[in-house]
Motif scaffolding. Structure first.
Motif, PDB file in Angstrom:
ATOM      1  N   ARG A 293     -13.358   6.089  -2.898  1.00 54.88           N
ATOM      2  CA  ARG A 293     -14.260   6.663  -3.893  1.00 54.88           C
ATOM      3  C   ARG A 293     -14.983   5.560  -4.642  1.00 54.88           C
ATOM      4  N   LYS A 294     -16.151   5.898  -5.189  1.00 54.12           N
ATOM      5  CA  LYS A 294     -16.921   4.900  -5.918  1.00 54.12           C
ATOM      6  C   LYS A 294     -16.195   4.392  -7.157  1.00 54.12           C
TER       7      LYS A 294
ATOM      8  N   SER B 261      -9.257   7.869  -1.833  1.00 57.26           N
ATOM      9  CA  SER B 261      -9.854   9.087  -1.285  1.00 57.26           C
ATOM     10  C   SER B 261      -8.782   9.903  -0.568  1.00 57.26           C
TER      11      SER B 261
END
Length: 682
Positions: A93-94, A99
């Motif tokens: 994930r950013k 994730s």
């Protein structure tokens, strides 16, 4: 094989893969154990007689020890593979949180890590029973505590248990990719503890054997573990299988090279004669080589056929099926090879009986005493450090490859920076493998030369090479959300630990206090007696020297650096303390690491006390040459910055017709008028 999980949750511990995935991991682990025990049974390694003078530890130990060791090795490999794939091969994930597919891999790491932990505990107990010649169920807590604290092999096995527990707990609790990366680093450290046991600990050239074994274990672990991890997540909806397989294929190629080189070197150490191949050890080695050759062929087939089909075909179902079948076959041969490796660790090499007993000096050093140090020996006496020499050569080759990549792209790179980096690599090679490395553990004076070179000269040249800037320009940025080498480098450079360690005051304190604490404690003697502590010593000096040099004359992105006058002041203060340390050591009456240097019984050269005085004097005198290097680097950077600033101001003046300069002059005139008016008022 694996199946898609029913649900994904917000923590790795809650990610519950279906029973089929866990069963697959169990099959891999058990296949390794069965192959190890079967091969030992075929060669008679299990029914062998106990060591002379010791009773039989029993059938449970004879059969259980190789089985638990095989389970531990394979579970460690699977843990490492799951963590490496999660941190380097799949998207995150950013925000940096893991994730869903990384949660799946973390679940695999927790399962295999738990198996690793319990098998390591069982191996610890069975190893004590094997050494002491008693039934494992009769071992007391006090005996096991003594084994863990007083016996070298027991200490390494104990550290393996601790690292297994910590790595598994981190994989269970981590919610960020950085946490999973930390667990992967701890798993690598556990492989180092494993490399310190077995035949590597008993080989005549202990340091070389341990380094080779560690490279071998890392290569096999990444090769096996990452492939099983790819199978584990191949049906996950967030898995980009073509990209994952392509990345794994490149990694597997390097692992093949590492395993091949380390395997050949290990075989040359333990099977020096061709006739020894007819022994039980040679038979097991042949099985491992055959499995390794088949794995290489399957890997080549995968790279040439499967990777291309996954990337090109619109309907990837047939390519996925081919990959699954081929990967499952690879895992089977990997289990056989890993089992053969475990069986080898329980089989005495044929050269052991014929080897001469080492002298007390050779037992301490791990090699023969070098000849008396004379003028010729400064050029001819080299003892290659099998850990740092490959690192120095690899650092030079990778840097040159990065420069060539920029050149092919049409970008320029400073030739002076490349020369500085190569000089640093050459200095590291000379300090660790040349005369300072060959004599550093028998002469304090040569150790001091090694220390000054590694801690001051080499890091300065490395910093002047601007490796971080080169890497950021040469390494391709990933766009799929995963973290590759460039992304991890940026994260480390701007991380809060590096901001703290790279602070000018902290870097200066680490440079000075670390040196004083090292020499005036037991750490110095431990670095002479133990291979691990020696490597940590060299790494510490190299890292603290790099942090300090980066503060003074670095150009790479990272922590903010002070203004140039403060940098000059920092250099003077730090090397002033360094000179005081050397002068205090010159007047010291206590011999540093006295038990070590007197036990060597060196037949030539000055006495340990006289040599310590010479070493302290060299530390004082040699403190001048890194001071000159740093001072020249600071002045050079200062002049370059002033020149760039002047050019910037000139360009600014050309753009605004000198308005900025005119406003600045008006400001100065205003200050002058204000000062004159104040004088008149008085």
């Amino acid at each position: 094989m694996t199946t898609q999980p029913d649900s994904e949750t917000s923590s790795p511990g809650a990610a519950s893969p279906r029973r089929g995935g866990s069963l697959f991991l169990l099959i891999v682990v058990l296949a390794t154990a069965v192959s190890a025990v079967a091969l030992l049974a075929l060669t008679g390694g299990i029914a062998g007689a106990p060591a002379p003078g010791l009773p039989d530890p029993g059938a449970l130990t004879r059969w259980g020890l190789p089985a638990t060791r095989a389970v531990r090795d394979s579970a460690t490999f699977l843990t490492l593979g799951a963590l490496v794939v999660a941190t380097c091969m799949v998207a995150t994930r950013k925000s940096g949180l893991v994730s869903k597919v990384q949660l799946r891999l973390a679940a695999m790491a927790v399962i295999s890590g738990s198996v690793w932990l319990w098998s390591a505990v069982m191996e610890f107990v069975l190893s004590y029973a094997d050494i002491s010649g008693q039934e494992p169920q009769t071992a007391t807590t006090e005996q096991l505590r003594f084994f863990a604290t007083e016996i070298e092999q027991g200490s390494y096995l104990g550290w393996n248990i601790v690292l297994a527990g910590v790595a598994t707990f981190i994989a269970l609790a981590a919610r960020t990719v950085t946490g999973l990366a930390l667990a992967a680093v701890l798993t690598l450290a556990a492989l180092w503890a494993v490399a310190l046991t077995g035949h590597a600990a008993a080989d005549a050239n202990h340091d070389l054997a341990v380094n080779i074994q560690f490279l071998h274990l890392v290569g096999i672990g990444l090769w096996i573990g990452c492939l099983v991890a790819a199978l584990w997540i191949r049906r996950h909806p967030d898995t980009d299988l073509p990209v994952l397989v392509a990345r794994y294929s490149r990694l597997a190629g390097w692992c093949f090279v590492a395993v091949a080189i380390s395997g050949v070197l290990a075989a040359l150490l333990r099977v020096p004669r061709v006739s020894d191949l007819a022994s039980s050890y040679g038979l097991l080695l042949g099985v491992k080589v055959a499995a390794f050759g088949l794995l290489g062929a399957l890997g080549w087939w995968q790279r040439t056929r499967v990777v291309g089909r996954l990337a090109e075909e619109a309907d990837q179902s047939s390519a996925r099926t081919l990959f699954t079948r081929l990967a499952a076959l690879e895992v089977a041969f990997m289990a056989l090879a890993a089992g053969a490796g475990t069986a080898l660790s329980r089989t005495p090499p044929p050269g052991i009986e014929a080897a001469d007993e080492p002298t007390p000096t050779e037992a301490l050093l791990g090699h023969s005493m070098p000849p008396e140090l004379g003028f010729a020996q400064w050029f001819t006496e080299w003892r290659i450090d099998s850990f740092w020499a490959p690192i120095a050569v690899a650092a030079a080759l990778v840097y040159v490859a990065g420069v060539r990549r920029l050149s092919r792209r049409g970008d320029r790179w400073s030739r002076g920076r490349m020369i500085a980096w190569l000089v640093g690599c050459l200095g590291l090679l000379w300090a660790t493998s040349g005369p300072p490395g060959a004599y550093g553990d028998v002469l304090f004076s040569m150790h001091m030369i090694q220390h000054m070179t590694v801690a001051t000269a080499v890091p300065t040249f490395f910093v002047l090479g601007a490796p971080v800037t080169l890497a950021l320009r040469a390494v391709v940025r990933r766009v799929d959300g995963s973290r590759g080498p460039r992304e991890w480098l940026l994260l480390i450079v701007h991380s809060w630990p590096l901001r703290i360690l790279g602070h000018p005051i902290v870097a200066g304190i680490l440079f000075v206090v670390g040196m004083i604490a090292f020499y005036y404690s037991s750490l110095f003697e431990q670095s002479l007696r133990g291979h691990t502590m020696h490597l940590l010593m060299t790494a510490h000096f190299l890292l603290t020297g790099y942090l300090f040099a980066n503060v003074v004359c670095g150009v790479d992105p990272g922590p903010r650096r002070p203004i140039y006058p403060l940098r000059v002041l920092l250099i003077m203060v730090v090397f002033g303390f360094h000179a005081l340390f050397a002068v205090a050591l010159m007047g010291a009456t206590e011999l540093l690491a006295g038990d070590w240097f007197t036990a060597l019984d060196r037949p030539w050269g000055p006495s340990p006390a006289d040599d310590q005085y010479v070493g302290a004097s060299l530390g004082w005198v040699l403190g001048e040459y890194p001071l000159v290097i740093l001072a020249v680097a600071v002045v050079w950077a200062w002049v370059r910055d002033d020149h760039r600033e002047a050019k910037r101001l000139d360009r600014q003046a050309d753009r605004d017709n000198g308005q900025e300069l005119a406003r600045y002059n008006e400001f100065l005139q205003g200050l002058g008028r204000s000062s004159t008016n104040e004088g008149h008022d008085r």
